[in-house]
Motif scaffolding. Structure first.
Motif, PDB file in Angstrom:
ATOM      1  N   ARG A   3      -8.015   0.195 -17.421  1.00 23.11           N
ATOM      2  CA  ARG A   3      -9.304   0.458 -18.059  1.00 23.11           C
ATOM      3  C   ARG A   3     -10.454  -0.199 -17.306  1.00 23.11           C
ATOM      4  NH1 ARG A   3      -9.756   0.137 -24.427  1.00 23.11           N
ATOM      5  NH2 ARG A   3     -11.785   0.912 -23.706  1.00 23.11           N
ATOM      6  N   ARG A  23      -9.774   5.275  -5.422  1.00 24.23           N
ATOM      7  CA  ARG A  23      -9.750   3.897  -5.890  1.00 24.23           C
ATOM      8  C   ARG A  23      -8.305   3.557  -6.241  1.00 24.23           C
ATOM      9  NH1 ARG A  23     -15.271   3.391  -9.628  1.00 24.23           N
ATOM     10  NH2 ARG A  23     -16.610   4.570  -8.186  1.00 24.23           N
ATOM     11  N   THR A  54     -11.230   2.419 -14.722  1.00 21.77           N
ATOM     12  CA  THR A  54     -11.449   3.821 -15.098  1.00 21.77           C
ATOM     13  C   THR A  54     -12.414   4.043 -16.257  1.00 21.77           C
ATOM     14  OG1 THR A  54      -9.519   3.802 -16.580  1.00 21.77           O
ATOM     15  CG2 THR A  54      -9.150   4.451 -14.272  1.00 21.77           C
ATOM     16  N   ASP A  55     -12.730   3.020 -17.030  1.00 24.09           N
ATOM     17  CA  ASP A  55     -13.584   3.231 -18.203  1.00 24.09           C
ATOM     18  C   ASP A  55     -14.961   3.791 -17.840  1.00 24.09           C
ATOM     19  OD1 ASP A  55     -11.684   2.552 -20.028  1.00 24.09           O
ATOM     20  OD2 ASP A  55     -12.665   0.728 -20.749  1.00 24.09           O
ATOM     21  N   GLY A  56     -15.454   3.462 -16.655  1.00 28.06           N
ATOM     22  CA  GLY A  56     -16.772   3.933 -16.247  1.00 28.06           C
ATOM     23  C   GLY A  56     -16.755   5.269 -15.529  1.00 28.06           C
ATOM     24  N   LEU A  57     -15.596   5.899 -15.422  1.00 26.21           N
ATOM     25  CA  LEU A  57     -15.467   7.167 -14.699  1.00 26.21           C
ATOM     26  C   LEU A  57     -15.287   8.327 -15.676  1.00 26.21           C
ATOM     27  CD1 LEU A  57     -12.955   6.051 -11.904  1.00 26.21           C
ATOM     28  CD2 LEU A  57     -15.461   6.099 -11.782  1.00 26.21           C
ATOM     29  N   ASP A  58     -15.787   9.487 -15.285  1.00 24.45           N
ATOM     30  CA  ASP A  58     -15.586  10.706 -16.063  1.00 24.45           C
ATOM     31  C   ASP A  58     -14.259  11.325 -15.629  1.00 24.45           C
ATOM     32  OD1 ASP A  58     -15.793  12.942 -17.602  1.00 24.45           O
ATOM     33  OD2 ASP A  58     -17.460  13.845 -16.481  1.00 24.45           O
ATOM     34  N   ARG A  88      -9.579  10.307 -24.689  1.00 27.07           N
ATOM     35  CA  ARG A  88     -10.823  10.513 -23.935  1.00 27.07           C
ATOM     36  C   ARG A  88     -11.034  11.990 -23.620  1.00 27.07           C
ATOM     37  NH1 ARG A  88     -11.567   6.420 -18.989  1.00 27.07           N
ATOM     38  NH2 ARG A  88     -13.298   7.886 -18.736  1.00 27.07           N
ATOM     39  N   TRP A 107     -13.059  13.147 -11.775  1.00 28.18           N
ATOM     40  CA  TRP A 107     -12.077  12.123 -11.408  1.00 28.18           C
ATOM     41  C   TRP A 107     -10.718  12.465 -12.016  1.00 28.18           C
ATOM     42  CZ3 TRP A 107     -12.468   8.134  -8.012  1.00 28.18           C
ATOM     43  CH2 TRP A 107     -13.736   7.808  -7.567  1.00 28.18           C
ATOM     44  N   ARG A 149     -13.960  14.596 -24.783  1.00 34.14           N
ATOM     45  CA  ARG A 149     -14.700  15.258 -23.706  1.00 34.14           C
ATOM     46  C   ARG A 149     -14.748  16.771 -23.900  1.00 34.14           C
ATOM     47  NH1 ARG A 149     -13.113  16.902 -18.184  1.00 34.14           N
ATOM     48  NH2 ARG A 149     -14.658  16.227 -16.659  1.00 34.14           N
TER      49      ARG A 149
END
Length: 277
Positions: free
Chosen positions: A76, A60, A79-83, A129, A10, A133
């Motif tokens: 957030r 989105r 987007t918080d649930g997306l990689d 983030r 993403w 990662r």
């Protein structure tokens, strides 16, 4: 052109509804990377998302004013649930110009806050983030206006100069963690922002690149940070750098010889600009 495993699955694009933003979205979608588009106006935002989906990509949207107090909270929530592997800061185009001391100070503050405060907030969030990662990228749109002061947009150029120096330091900090940082510095781009400054987009008085070409060059050089000046503008960047700032300013503006998006304000002819001796 862009590695999905490194910069996907993403990407988040702040300023995704017009100009270079939709071009980034289409190119990323072609690479199989889903895009989260952030912009203030829902209509153009949804048009960009629809074009991405029509091309087979996933999109989105977040309709929010980045200057709003709850902007990060709304971002957030989506987007918080997306990689997220790539964050693109494409907000902050100059759409207000004026002599600083007689300008609308609220409009000046909005320009500066969008280019600096909003940039810091979003890069702080997504940069942390990406560091955790261990891979990904941050691409921020700069401007040739950040290399040399210009009448009518002193505050805008100063904000863009901040962006370049910020990118350089961030590049050093995040490189050991596998995160690429790039400030892309274009010249003129044929975007609606120029139209809002009073230019005829079909008859511009200076060279202007197409948004798709600028976006393609930026994505191609994500790993070549901290700063990449777009094709055809490197000599200008070199010419506008150096310690003798007074001499550079006089050479650029005395007699109003320079006509660029930076220097031009429709209501103030370039020939009336005065440069101190």
């Amino acid at each position: 052109m862009i590695e999905k495993d490194y910069y996907g699955p993403w990407a988040v694009i702040a300023g995704g509804s017009e100009g270079v933003g939709p071009a980034y979205a289409r190119l990323l979608a072609e690479a199989g990377i889903g895009v989260v588009l952030i912009a203030r106006k829902p209509g153009p935002l949804e048009e960009t998302a629809a074009a991405v989906r029509a091309a087979g990509g996933e999109a989105r949207t977040i309709a929010v004013d980045l200057l709003a107090d709850d902007a990060l909270e709304k971002i957030r929530a989506v987007t918080d649930g997306l990689d997220v592997g790539l964050f693109v800061f494409n907000a902050g185009a100059g759409s207000y110009a004026g002599e600083f001391v007689t300008s609308d100070l609220d409009a000046v503050r909005r320009t500066v806050d969008l280019n600096i405060a909003c940039r810091l907030t979003l890069v702080h969030h997504f940069g942390a983030r990406l560091k955790a990662r261990g891979r990904g990228g941050i691409l921020m749109m700069g401007s040739m206006n950040g290399y040399l002061g210009a009448p009518q947009i002193s505050f805008y150029g100063a904000a863009k100069a901040f962006g370049r120096i910020f990118a350089e330091g961030l590049w050093l900090e995040l490189a050991p963690h596998g995160v690429h940082v790039l400030e892309l510095v274009p010249g003129g781009i044929r975007t609606p922002a120029l139209g809002r400054l009073g230019f005829d987009l079909d008859d511009l008085p200076f060279p202007a690149a197409e948004p798709a070409d600028v976006a393609r060059e930026g994505l191609a050089h994500l790993a070549d940070g901290p700063v990449w000046v777009t094709e055809g503008n490197a000599e200008t960047a070199r010419r506008q750098s150096g310690p003798d700032r007074a001499a550079l300013l006089r050479a650029a503006y005395t007699g109003g010889r320079r006509v660029t998006a930076a220097a031009h304000r429709p209501t103030v002819p370039a020939s009336r600009m005065e440069v101190p001796r």
